[in-house]
Enzyme design. Structure first.
Site, short mmCIF file in Angstrom:
data_model
loop_
_atom_site.label_atom_id
_atom_site.label_comp_id
_atom_site.label_asym_id
_atom_site.label_seq_id
_atom_site.Cartn_x
_atom_site.Cartn_y
_atom_site.Cartn_z
N ASN A 19 0.95 -1.15 0.05
CA ASN A 19 -0.30 0.31 -0.37
C ASN A 19 1.05 1.50 0.22
O ASN A 19 2.04 1.44 0.90
CB ASN A 19 -0.85 0.29 1.31
CG ASN A 19 -1.97 1.07 1.11
OD1 ASN A 19 -1.26 2.29 0.97
ND2 ASN A 19 -3.34 1.34 1.68
N GLU A 46 -4.03 1.27 -3.14
CA GLU A 46 -3.86 3.11 -2.78
C GLU A 46 -2.95 4.32 -3.69
O GLU A 46 -1.96 4.84 -3.05
CB GLU A 46 -4.17 3.24 -1.36
CG GLU A 46 -4.71 4.97 -0.53
CD GLU A 46 -4.35 4.62 1.17
OE1 GLU A 46 -5.11 6.07 1.73
OE2 GLU A 46 -3.93 3.50 1.43
N TYR A 117 -7.72 -4.15 -2.73
CA TYR A 117 -8.11 -2.88 -0.39
C TYR A 117 -8.99 -2.54 -0.38
O TYR A 117 -9.96 -2.02 -0.82
CB TYR A 117 -6.97 -1.36 -1.88
CG TYR A 117 -7.08 -0.33 -1.14
CD1 TYR A 117 -6.51 -0.36 0.27
CD2 TYR A 117 -7.64 0.96 -1.25
CE1 TYR A 117 -6.43 0.96 1.26
CE2 TYR A 117 -7.93 1.95 -0.80
CZ TYR A 117 -6.78 1.80 0.73
OH TYR A 117 -6.87 2.65 1.57
N ASP A 159 -3.57 -4.95 1.30
CA ASP A 159 -4.20 -4.15 2.32
C ASP A 159 -5.28 -4.91 2.95
O ASP A 159 -6.79 -3.69 1.85
CB ASP A 159 -3.92 -2.64 1.99
CG ASP A 159 -4.31 -1.96 3.93
OD1 ASP A 159 -4.22 -2.82 4.39
OD2 ASP A 159 -4.32 -1.01 3.12
N ASN A 161 -6.58 -3.99 5.83
CA ASN A 161 -7.36 -2.87 7.01
C ASN A 161 -8.04 -4.39 7.70
O ASN A 161 -8.22 -3.20 8.39
CB ASN A 161 -7.67 -2.04 5.86
CG ASN A 161 -7.73 -1.15 6.30
OD1 ASN A 161 -7.00 -0.43 6.56
ND2 ASN A 161 -7.71 -0.96 4.98
N ASP A 262 2.91 4.41 4.85
CA ASP A 262 2.24 4.37 6.13
C ASP A 262 2.61 2.45 6.99
O ASP A 262 2.11 2.23 7.33
CB ASP A 262 1.54 4.57 7.26
CG ASP A 262 0.18 4.87 6.10
OD1 ASP A 262 0.22 4.88 4.83
OD2 ASP A 262 -0.93 5.48 6.43
N HIS A 263 2.32 1.89 5.45
CA HIS A 263 3.08 0.99 5.17
C HIS A 263 3.85 0.30 4.35
O HIS A 263 4.76 1.33 3.90
CB HIS A 263 1.59 0.04 4.16
CG HIS A 263 -0.11 -0.25 4.21
ND1 HIS A 263 -0.96 -0.65 5.44
CD2 HIS A 263 -0.40 1.13 4.80
CE1 HIS A 263 -1.63 -0.36 5.03
NE2 HIS A 263 -1.66 1.18 4.67
#
Length: 272
Positions: A19, A46, A117, A159, A161, A262-263
Site C-alpha cells: 500500500n 492506494e 484494497y 491491504d 485493513n 504508513d505501510h
C-alpha cells in the site's frame, strides 16, 4: 526489532504487495525498492491516481513493462506491474459502488493473482452508527462468496485493513474496540480464509507470536520508538500455490525512508 533486508540469494519468482499511499508522491522510494529488491511482480494499493497520470515511465525504465492499472482520482486505486507477462483477468466491484479496489491477472503458469484494497471502515465499529464499517464488512462478505466459487490456483494479496491475530497488533487488549482488530472484523476475515482453505503465507513462514507488523500510524512522532504497529497487509494462496512458496519477508526498514507510506512492502518467493 525484526527487519528483513533484501536477500540476493533469493532465486524464485518474487511477488510484492505494498500500500503505497500515493504512487506519484512516493515514486522515489518505489524506484529505490525496485532497484534494491528487484521483485518480479509488484502489486500496489492506494495508488491515488487515474490511469492516464500513472508514472509508467519510471517502471518501464526498471524493466516493468507489463502493467495493469485500475485507478481513481485522489482515492483508492490498485495496480500490478510485472517483469513477466501478465493478462488482465478481472476487476471485481466488491465495494458495490465502482470504487477502484481490485484488479486481477493471470500469470504465465496459469495462476491467478488478485490484488485488493479493502476499505478501512471508519473509526466507529458499528454498522448503524458508521456506514463505512458496514461497507467494509459487506466487502469482505462479497469476497467470501467469490472465494467459495473459486476453482483455480490463486494468490490473493493486498491491504486487507484487518489484523486478525493477537500477535498482529501492538496491544490486543487495547485494540479490541478499534476498527481493524474488532472481533466482528476478525470473524469476517476468518470466514473468508476458511471459504477456500487459504494459506496465510505471512504466518505460514513466521508463526505467531513472531513480530510481523506492516503498518504504523503517521500520528506517532517516532513510529519506531512507539512501535504501535499492526499487520494489515497480507498475502494468501490456495493450497497448491502455497506448497510452492519458499520464503516470506516484511521490509520494515522502508517505514524509515524519505516520505514513507504508513505501510511497508511484503514479499513471497515462489519456486517457479
Amino acid at each position: 526489532m525484526t527487519r528483513t533486508p533484501a536477500d540476493p540469494t533469493w532465486r524464485g519468482v518474487k511477488i510484492v504487495s505494498w500500500n503505497i499511499n500515493s504512487v506519484r508522491f512516493r515514486i522515489d522510494i518505489v524506484e529505490r525498492f525496485l532497484r534494491e529488491v528487484a521483485p518480479d511482480i509488484l502489486c500496489l494499493q492506494e495508488t491515488k491516481v487515474i490511469d492516464g497520470d500513472f508514472p509508467l515511465s519510471a517502471f518501464h525504465a526498471l524493466g516493468y513493462e507489463h502493467v495493469v492499472l485500475h485507478g481513481q482520482r485522489m482515492h483508492h486505486g490498485v495496480a500490478i506491474l510485472s517483469r513477466v507477462p501478465i493478462v488482465e483477468d478481472d476487476r471485481l466491484d466488491w465495494q458495490a459502488n465502482r470504487e477502484a479496489r481490485h484488479v486481477g491477472v493471470r500469470l504465465p503458469n496459469g495462476v491467478r493473482l488478485e490484488n485488493v484494497y479493502v476499505p478501512a471502515g471508519g473509526d466507529v465499529p458499528d454498522r448503524e452508527a458508521n456506514p463505512k464499517f458496514g461497507q467494509k464488512l459487506d466487502f469482505v462478505e462479497r469476497m467470501t462468496r467469490w472465494s467459495e466459487r473459486l476453482d483455480c490456483p490463486t494468490i490473493l494479496v493486498g491491504d486487507f485493513n484487518i489484523a486478525p491475530l493477537e500477535a498482529d497488533v501492538w496491544s490486543h487488549k487495547q485494540l479490541l474496540g478499534v476498527v481493524s482488530h474488532t472481533p466482528i472484523e476478525v470473524e469476517a476475515l476468518n470466514r473468508l480464509q476458511a471459504s477456500n482453505s487459504w494459506v496465510d503465507l505471512g504466518r505460514h513462514f513466521h508463526p505467531a507470536p513472531e513480530r510481523l507488523f506492516t503498518w504504523w500510524s503517521y500520528r506517532a512522532k517516532d513510529w519506531a520508538a512507539s512501535d504501535r504497529g499492526r499487520r494489515l497487509d497480507h498475502m494468501w494462496a490456495t493450497a497448491h500455490v502455497a506448497a510452492q512458496a519458499q520464503r516470506h519477508a516484511v521490509f520494515e526498514d522502508c517505514r524509515s525512508w524519505l516520505k514513507p507510506s504508513d505501510h511497508v512492502p511484503i514479499m513471497t518467493e515462489f519456486a517457479w
